[in-house]
Write a protein that holds these residues in place. Structure first.
Motif, PDB file in Angstrom:
ATOM      1  N   ALA A 290       0.820  -1.223   0.000  1.00 25.96           N
ATOM      2  CA  ALA A 290       0.000   0.000   0.000  1.00 25.96           C
ATOM      3  C   ALA A 290       0.851   1.269   0.000  1.00 25.96           C
ATOM      4  CB  ALA A 290      -0.952  -0.010   1.193  1.00 25.96           C
ATOM      5  N   PRO A 291       1.962   1.335   0.744  1.00 22.71           N
ATOM      6  CA  PRO A 291       2.780   2.559   0.677  1.00 22.71           C
ATOM      7  C   PRO A 291       3.313   2.841  -0.722  1.00 22.71           C
ATOM      8  CG  PRO A 291       3.341   1.304   2.631  1.00 22.71           C
ATOM      9  CD  PRO A 291       2.441   0.432   1.820  1.00 22.71           C
ATOM     10  N   ALA A 292       3.586   1.797  -1.506  1.00 25.14           N
ATOM     11  CA  ALA A 292       4.059   2.014  -2.868  1.00 25.14           C
ATOM     12  C   ALA A 292       2.991   2.692  -3.724  1.00 25.14           C
ATOM     13  CB  ALA A 292       4.456   0.679  -3.501  1.00 25.14           C
ATOM     14  N   LEU A 293       1.723   2.441  -3.429  1.00 22.16           N
ATOM     15  CA  LEU A 293       0.624   3.071  -4.166  1.00 22.16           C
ATOM     16  C   LEU A 293       0.387   4.504  -3.705  1.00 22.16           C
ATOM     17  CD1 LEU A 293      -1.853   2.887  -6.092  1.00 22.16           C
ATOM     18  CD2 LEU A 293      -3.145   1.976  -4.145  1.00 22.16           C
ATOM     19  N   VAL A 294       0.544   4.772  -2.422  1.00 22.80           N
ATOM     20  CA  VAL A 294       0.127   6.048  -1.842  1.00 22.80           C
ATOM     21  C   VAL A 294       1.269   7.044  -1.696  1.00 22.80           C
ATOM     22  CG1 VAL A 294      -0.885   7.085   0.249  1.00 22.80           C
ATOM     23  CG2 VAL A 294      -1.792   4.926  -0.644  1.00 22.80           C
ATOM     24  N   ALA A 295       2.515   6.555  -1.578  1.00 20.79           N
ATOM     25  CA  ALA A 295       3.627   7.418  -1.157  1.00 20.79           C
ATOM     26  C   ALA A 295       3.782   8.661  -2.021  1.00 20.79           C
ATOM     27  CB  ALA A 295       4.930   6.610  -1.156  1.00 20.79           C
ATOM     28  N   GLY A 296       3.939   8.493  -3.341  1.00 18.06           N
ATOM     29  CA  GLY A 296       4.152   9.651  -4.207  1.00 18.06           C
ATOM     30  C   GLY A 296       2.972  10.587  -4.228  1.00 18.06           C
ATOM     31  N   LEU A 297       1.773  10.019  -4.271  1.00 17.34           N
ATOM     32  CA  LEU A 297       0.565  10.845  -4.303  1.00 17.34           C
ATOM     33  C   LEU A 297       0.414  11.639  -3.006  1.00 17.34           C
ATOM     34  CD1 LEU A 297      -1.944  11.500  -6.022  1.00 17.34           C
ATOM     35  CD2 LEU A 297      -3.127   9.629  -4.837  1.00 17.34           C
ATOM     36  N   ALA A 298       0.665  11.004  -1.859  1.00 13.67           N
ATOM     37  CA  ALA A 298       0.543  11.690  -0.568  1.00 13.67           C
ATOM     38  C   ALA A 298       1.566  12.812  -0.456  1.00 13.67           C
ATOM     39  CB  ALA A 298       0.722  10.691   0.570  1.00 13.67           C
ATOM     40  N   VAL A 299       2.815  12.567  -0.902  1.00 10.34           N
ATOM     41  CA  VAL A 299       3.837  13.612  -0.847  1.00 10.34           C
ATOM     42  C   VAL A 299       3.461  14.773  -1.748  1.00 10.34           C
ATOM     43  CG1 VAL A 299       6.226  14.155  -1.436  1.00 10.34           C
ATOM     44  CG2 VAL A 299       5.705  12.065  -0.147  1.00 10.34           C
ATOM     45  N   ALA A 300       2.991  14.474  -2.965  1.00  8.94           N
ATOM     46  CA  ALA A 300       2.615  15.530  -3.913  1.00  8.94           C
ATOM     47  C   ALA A 300       1.499  16.398  -3.344  1.00  8.94           C
ATOM     48  CB  ALA A 300       2.196  14.913  -5.243  1.00  8.94           C
TER      49      ALA A 300
ATOM     50  N   ALA B 159      -2.169  16.089   7.180  1.00 10.24           N
ATOM     51  CA  ALA B 159      -3.201  15.074   6.991  1.00 10.24           C
ATOM     52  C   ALA B 159      -2.792  14.064   5.930  1.00 10.24           C
ATOM     53  CB  ALA B 159      -4.519  15.739   6.609  1.00 10.24           C
ATOM     54  N   TRP B 160      -2.211  14.576   4.810  1.00 11.71           N
ATOM     55  CA  TRP B 160      -1.738  13.649   3.768  1.00 11.71           C
ATOM     56  C   TRP B 160      -0.579  12.788   4.272  1.00 11.71           C
ATOM     57  CZ3 TRP B 160      -3.957  11.886  -0.325  1.00 11.71           C
ATOM     58  CH2 TRP B 160      -4.934  12.640  -0.981  1.00 11.71           C
ATOM     59  N   LEU B 161       0.290  13.363   5.063  1.00 11.46           N
ATOM     60  CA  LEU B 161       1.375  12.571   5.634  1.00 11.46           C
ATOM     61  C   LEU B 161       0.842  11.530   6.614  1.00 11.46           C
ATOM     62  CD1 LEU B 161       4.146  15.271   6.221  1.00 11.46           C
ATOM     63  CD2 LEU B 161       3.896  13.685   4.314  1.00 11.46           C
ATOM     64  N   ALA B 162      -0.246  11.886   7.333  1.00 11.37           N
ATOM     65  CA  ALA B 162      -0.874  10.909   8.236  1.00 11.37           C
ATOM     66  C   ALA B 162      -1.463   9.741   7.444  1.00 11.37           C
ATOM     67  CB  ALA B 162      -1.956  11.596   9.070  1.00 11.37           C
ATOM     68  N   VAL B 163      -2.036  10.051   6.271  1.00 10.59           N
ATOM     69  CA  VAL B 163      -2.541   8.972   5.409  1.00 10.59           C
ATOM     70  C   VAL B 163      -1.405   8.033   5.021  1.00 10.59           C
ATOM     71  CG1 VAL B 163      -3.534   8.475   3.151  1.00 10.59           C
ATOM     72  CG2 VAL B 163      -4.477  10.323   4.540  1.00 10.59           C
ATOM     73  N   LEU B 164      -0.269   8.631   4.662  1.00 19.62           N
ATOM     74  CA  LEU B 164       0.892   7.803   4.305  1.00 19.62           C
ATOM     75  C   LEU B 164       1.344   6.960   5.505  1.00 19.62           C
ATOM     76  CD1 LEU B 164       3.111   6.979   2.349  1.00 19.62           C
ATOM     77  CD2 LEU B 164       4.398   9.019   3.035  1.00 19.62           C
ATOM     78  N   GLY B 165       1.359   7.548   6.701  1.00 17.22           N
ATOM     79  CA  GLY B 165       1.732   6.788   7.892  1.00 17.22           C
ATOM     80  C   GLY B 165       0.766   5.645   8.153  1.00 17.22           C
ATOM     81  N   GLY B 166      -0.506   5.859   7.883  1.00 17.95           N
ATOM     82  CA  GLY B 166      -1.489   4.793   8.064  1.00 17.95           C
ATOM     83  C   GLY B 166      -1.239   3.617   7.128  1.00 17.95           C
ATOM     84  N   THR B 167      -0.811   3.932   5.909  1.00 17.07           N
ATOM     85  CA  THR B 167      -0.516   2.827   4.976  1.00 17.07           C
ATOM     86  C   THR B 167       0.680   2.001   5.456  1.00 17.07           C
ATOM     87  OG1 THR B 167       0.926   4.193   3.575  1.00 17.07           O
ATOM     88  CG2 THR B 167      -1.425   4.131   3.027  1.00 17.07           C
ATOM     89  N   TRP B 168       1.615   2.661   6.153  1.00 16.40           N
ATOM     90  CA  TRP B 168       2.752   1.893   6.677  1.00 16.40           C
ATOM     91  C   TRP B 168       2.315   0.961   7.803  1.00 16.40           C
ATOM     92  CZ3 TRP B 168       6.954   0.956   4.285  1.00 16.40           C
ATOM     93  CH2 TRP B 168       7.481   1.868   3.356  1.00 16.40           C
ATOM     94  N   LEU B 169       1.343   1.388   8.606  1.00 18.82           N
ATOM     95  CA  LEU B 169       0.804   0.488   9.634  1.00 18.82           C
ATOM     96  C   LEU B 169       0.108  -0.707   8.991  1.00 18.82           C
ATOM     97  CD1 LEU B 169      -0.669   3.080  12.189  1.00 18.82           C
ATOM     98  CD2 LEU B 169       1.453   1.747  12.382  1.00 18.82           C
ATOM     99  N   LEU B 170      -0.660  -0.419   7.915  1.00 15.52           N
ATOM    100  CA  LEU B 170      -1.307  -1.501   7.181  1.00 15.52           C
ATOM    101  C   LEU B 170      -0.264  -2.436   6.566  1.00 15.52           C
ATOM    102  CD1 LEU B 170      -3.900  -2.782   6.020  1.00 15.52           C
ATOM    103  CD2 LEU B 170      -3.711  -1.175   4.089  1.00 15.52           C
TER     104      LEU B 170
END
Length: 567
Positions: A32-42, A59-70
C-alpha cells in the motif's frame, strides 16, 4: 529451470489455491505505501504546505503513515502465507529424498550413509529457504510495479513516458542475462561447495595425511579447488556487470529523465509536489523493487535450481561410477605403479610391480621417508597412483568398499564416546566377538581399568599406546580381509607389539605391516625391503642375501633391544 526442477515448484504453488489468494490479498496491503507514497507527498506539498495549509499537508502525511501500519500487518501475514506454501514443499521434497535414499540403499545393498543425511538436512532446507525468498521477491516486485504505475497515473500520466521505457529496458536486460547469470552463479556455488568439502576433508584427516606423507599431494588437490573457485568467481563477476547495468538503466535512468523532463511536466500543469512525488515513486518503490528482484532471482533463484537439481538427480539408486565395489578376496596387486607428491617431484614409488596373495603376511622395511607409508596409502585407496594400477581383491583400490580393508596409521584415533562404540565403529559385533578381540590384542587391562565397555573415553583421556590398542581391537573386529598396519604399534612395547601382530596373523586375511622394529619382519611370512633404488620381496633368509640394507639392519640387531628400523 528444467521441467524436472520446475515440477515440484509448480506443485507447491498449486497445492492450495486459497493460500495464493491469501498471499495476494495481504501483498496488496503490504505494498500500500508504494501506491500512496508519491501521491501523498505531492498533495502534502502542493495542496498543503506550499499553499499555506499545513493541516492539509500533515493530513496527507498521516494517510501515508497509516498505509505503513497496514503494510506492517500485511508483512506479517505474508510471511505466514509464504510459510504455508513452502513448508508442504519441504515435506514433499524430504519424502522424495528419504524414499530415494532407501531405494538406493536397497539397490546397492548398503546403508544410505551420510550423503543421504546431508541431502535431507542441508539441501532440503536450502531449497525451502530459496523458494520462500523467490516467492517473496517476485510477489513484492509485481505488486509494487502495479502500485507505482497506478500512482503515477493518478499523479500525472505523462510521467509514465519518462519512467516506464527505461524501467522496462532495464528489466528486459536483466531477464536476457538471467540464464547466463544463473549458469555462472551455479558454477560458483558448486565450486565453493567443492572447495569447502576439500578443506573439510583435509582438516579432518590431517593426521592421516601426515602419517601417509601426503602433504604435497593434498595441498595440490586443495589448490586445484581454490583455482577452480577463483575462475568461477571471475566469470561470475563479468556477468554481474550486466546485472549492474540493468539496475542503472531500470532504476537510476528514470530519475535522471524525470529531472530532465521537469520543464515539460511543469508545462503540462505539474507542480513541485508532483515532481517530488514522481521521484518518490521511482526512488523509494520502483528502483528498490528492481534491486530486490535482481538480487533475489540472481542468487536465491539459482540456489533453488541447484538444490532441486541435486536432490532430484540423486534421489534414485547411486550411479555405478559412485558405487563402492566389494573385493573378491584380501589379495592385493600393484602393476607398474608410479607415484610422486607433485608434478615436479621425484617419484616416491616408481614403476612398482607387487603381488600380495590372499592370506599373506608381509612386513615392509626401509628407511624413514622411503615410501612405506605411501605404499600403504596406495593399497588402502587413500592415494591414487600417477600411473599404473592398484588392485585389492580384483577391484581398483580407490573404488573398494571401505568394509573390505582397514588402515591404521601411526597416530590412532579414538572419538569421544563409550569404549564399546569406539570398538564396534567398523562392525556390528556381538559381545563375545568384542571380548575375543580385546583379549587377542591385549586390551583387557585397559577395559578393566576404565570400568568396562560403557566407560566414556576420548583422545585426551588415553595415552598414545592405549589409543593404538583401541584402534587395533577395532580393526580386529572389522570384516576387512586386508589389514594394513602403518607403524600402528610404534607406541607399544615389544611384547605388546608382538602380541598384536600375532593376533592379526592368526585372525585370517591378508596382513601388511609397515615395520617399526626388525622383530616385525622376523614374524612376517615375507619381507618387502624398500631402499630407494629397488624394491625386493622375499623371506627373511632370502633378504639377508639379496638386500645389503636388510643385511646391515639384521647385522646390527640385538634380539634383546628395541631397535627401530630407521637407519
Amino acid at each position: 529451470m528444467g521441467d524436472r526442477v520446475d515440477r515440484p515448484v509448480r506443485r507447491a504453488l498449486r497445492r492450495d489455491p486459497y493460500q495464493l489468494v491469501r498471499l495476494g490479498a495481504w501483498s496488496a496491503a503490504e505494498t500500500a505505501p508504494a501506491l500512496v507514497a508519491g501521491l501523498a507527498v505531492a498533495r502534502a506539498v502542493d495542496d498543503g504546505f506550499a499553499a499555506g495549509r499545513p493541516v492539509t499537508g500533515f493530513a496527507w502525511l498521516a494517510v501515508l503513515g497509516g498505509t505503513w501500519l497496514l503494510a506492517a500487518a500485511g508483512a506479517r501475514q505474508v510471511v505466514m502465507a509464504v510459510a504455508a506454501i513452502v513448508e508442504p514443499f519441504r515435506e514433499d521434497l524430504l519424502a522424495r529424498v528419504v524414499d530415494g535414499a532407501l531405494r538406493g540403499s536397497a539397490a546397492s545393498g548398503r546403508g544410505a550413509g551420510p550423503a543421504a543425511v546431508a541431502r535431507s538436512n542441508l539441501q532440503v532446507e536450502l531449497a525451502r529457504d530459496a523458494l520462500a525468498s523467490v516467492i517473496t521477491v517476485v510477489r513484492s516486485f509485481a505488486f509494487t510495479v502495479v502500485s507505482v504505475a497506478l500512482g503515477l497515473v493518478a499523479l500525472v500520466p505523462e510521467v509514465l513516458a519518462l519512467v516506464l521505457p527505461p524501467f522496462a529496458a532495464g528489466l528486459g536486460l536483466f531477464l536476457l542475462s538471467l540464464r547466463a547469470l544463473a549458469r555462472r552463479q551455479r558454477d560458483f556455488i558448486l565450486a565453493d561447495e567443492r572447495t569447502a568439502e576439500e578443506l573439510t576433508g583435509m582438516a579432518g584427516g590431517l593426521r592421516d595425511i601426515a602419517a601417509c606423507r601426503a602433504e604435497e599431494r593434498v595441498a595440490a588437490g586443495v589448490g586445484l579447488r581454490v583455482a577452480e573457485q577463483a575462475r568461477a568467481a571471475r566469470s561470475l563477476a563479468r556477468v554481474t556487470a550486466l546485472r549492474t547495468l540493468s539496475l542503472a538503466v531500470g532504476g537510476r535512468l528514470p530519475v535522471l529523465l524525470v529531472l530532465i523532463g521537469t520543464p515539460w511536466l511543469i508545462g503540462r500543469g505539474a507542480g513541485p509536489g508532483v515532481i517530488l512525488g514522481a521521484l518518490v515513486y521511482v526512488t523509494q518503490s520502483l528502483a528498490p523493487a528492481l534491486d530486490d528482484l535482481v538480487e533475489g532471482l540472481g542468487i536465491n533463484g539459482v540456489r533453488l535450481k541447484v538444490a532441486l537439481d541435486r536432490l532430484l538427480r540423486d534421489d534414485g539408486p547411486l550411479p555405478a561410477a559412485r558405487r563402492r565395489v566389494p573385493a573378491l578376496d584380501g589379495g592385493a596387486e600393484l602393476r607398474g605403479v608410479t607415484f610422486a607428491y607433485g608434478p615436479h617431484a621425484e617419484p616416491v614409488i616408481d614403476r612398482l610391480d607387487l603381488s600380495v596373495p590372499e592370506g599373506d603376511h608381509i612386513a615392509v622395511v626401509g628407511p624413514s621417508g622411503i615410501g612405506k607409508s605411501t605404499l600403504a596409502a596406495l593399497l588402502s585407496g587413500v592415494l591414487r597412483p600417477d600411473s599404473g594400477l592398484v588392485l585389492v581383491g580384483g577391484v581398483p583400490a580407490d573404488r573398494l568398499d571401505p568394509a573390505d580393508r582397514v588402515l591404521i596409521p601411526q597416530e590412532a584415533y579414538v572419538f569421544r564416546g563409550t569404549l564399546l562404540a569406539n570398538l564396534t565403529y567398523l562392525a556390528r559385533a556381538p559381545r563375545e566377538a568384542v571380548d575375543e578381540a580385546v583379549a587377542a590384542v591385549g586390551l583387557s587391562d585397559l577395559v578393566e581399568r576404565l570400568g568396562g565397555y560403557d566407560a566414556e573415553i576420548g583422545s585426551g583421556l588415553l595415552s598414545p599406546a592405549e589409543r593404538q590398542l583401541v584402534a587395533l581391537a577395532r580393526a580386529y573386529l572389522a570384516p576387512a580381509r586386508l589389514v594394513i598396519l602403518d607403524e600402528a604399534t610404534c607406541h607399544l612395547d615389544p611384547a605388546a607389539e608382538a602380541r598384536a601382530e600375532r593376533a592379526f596373523a592368526e585372525r585370517g586375511g591378508t596382513l601388511l605391516v609397515v615395520a617399526h622394529r626388525l622383530t616385525s619382519a622376523l614374524r612376517a611370512r615375507r619381507v618387502l625391503v624398500m631402499d630407494g633404488t629397488s624394491v625386493r620381496l622375499g623371506t627373511h633368509e632370502e633378504m639377508l642375501t639379496a638386500s645389503p640394507l636388510y643385511a646391515d639392519l639384521a647385522g646390527h640387531w640385538n634380539p634383546s633391544s628395541t631397535q627401530e628400523l630407521v637407519p
